[in-house]
Enzyme design. Structure first.
Site, PDB file in Angstrom:
ATOM      1  N   TYR A  15       0.857  -1.262  -0.157  1.00  0.00           N
ATOM      2  CA  TYR A  15       0.013   0.119   0.002  1.00  0.00           C
ATOM      3  C   TYR A  15       0.856   1.140  -0.016  1.00  0.00           C
ATOM      4  O   TYR A  15       0.769   2.488  -0.770  1.00  0.00           O
ATOM      5  CB  TYR A  15      -0.864   0.202   1.214  1.00  0.00           C
ATOM      6  N   ASP A  39      -9.818  10.018   6.480  1.00  0.00           N
ATOM      7  CA  ASP A  39      -8.689  10.578   6.464  1.00  0.00           C
ATOM      8  C   ASP A  39      -8.734  11.913   6.260  1.00  0.00           C
ATOM      9  O   ASP A  39      -8.931  12.757   5.371  1.00  0.00           O
ATOM     10  CB  ASP A  39      -8.037  10.002   5.225  1.00  0.00           C
TER      11      ASP A  39
END
Lengths: 123, 123
Positions: A15, A39
């Site tokens: 990732y 986020d």
């Protein structure tokens, strides 16, 4: 969830490598189609699905950024992994802890990024 | 949630200092009466409330343990903070990322500890 602990950590590293590519579509392909992204945590903005996630990374990568682990990622006894890292983007540095969960195919089902105002510094 | 980012990090440090006291009742007093604890994440065991939490720490402290931050704690834009730390307990070391959430009085409402089998080492 059959993914082992070590596989979870490998997925975190993959990732972060993909983040460092700064290619939005490469990020989207890591996520399941119904994945949820928060986020930063507490922002009140929950992204759901590939379209939201693509727009998020297009915006994030508008200024090139790099990420770097600060410690070894942590696994879990389930589908989650957590990792402390830094984001460098222009003159700005973010100190973040991320939490990812994965489905049995290794696609990300949720991403949460923990950082607050005091974790952001600008040189 | 009005707790600022910096207050969240202070609360994490206070929590870890209290862990280092190895006193179960001191831990219980940090938690709201309906708090939930998942330690480790994915274990399938969710603790709810002071009685469960007291029993958890009585068991944890049966062998003295110490905790130490690995990186600066991270805050959030809400009620959560996250922190990478190590637990040393006898000859065993755990590498963990913890996530705490707090109510407006600063009491812990949830605690989650991310570690898996590969985060546990025994000398």
């Amino acid at each position: 969830m059959t993914t082992s602990d070590t596989r979870l950590k490998d997925a975190v590293r993959r990732y972060l490598e993909t983040v460092n590519s700064n290619v939005p579509e490469a990020m989207v392909q890591l996520y399941r189609s119904d994945a949820r992204v928060e986020d930063p945590v507490g922002s009140g903005k929950l992204l759901v699905g590939h379209e939201d996630i693509r727009a998020f990374y297009e915006n994030a990568f508008a200024v090139p950024l790099t990420v770097q682990l600060e410690t070894e990622p942590r696994g879990s006894f389930g589908d989650a992994a957590a990792y402390a890292f830094r984001v460098t983007r222009g003159t700005t540095t973010l100190k973040v802890i991320g939490v990812l969960t994965f489905d049995e195919q290794g696609l990300i089902t949720t991403m949460r990024a923990f950082y607050g105002p005091s974790d952001i510094t600008t040189a």
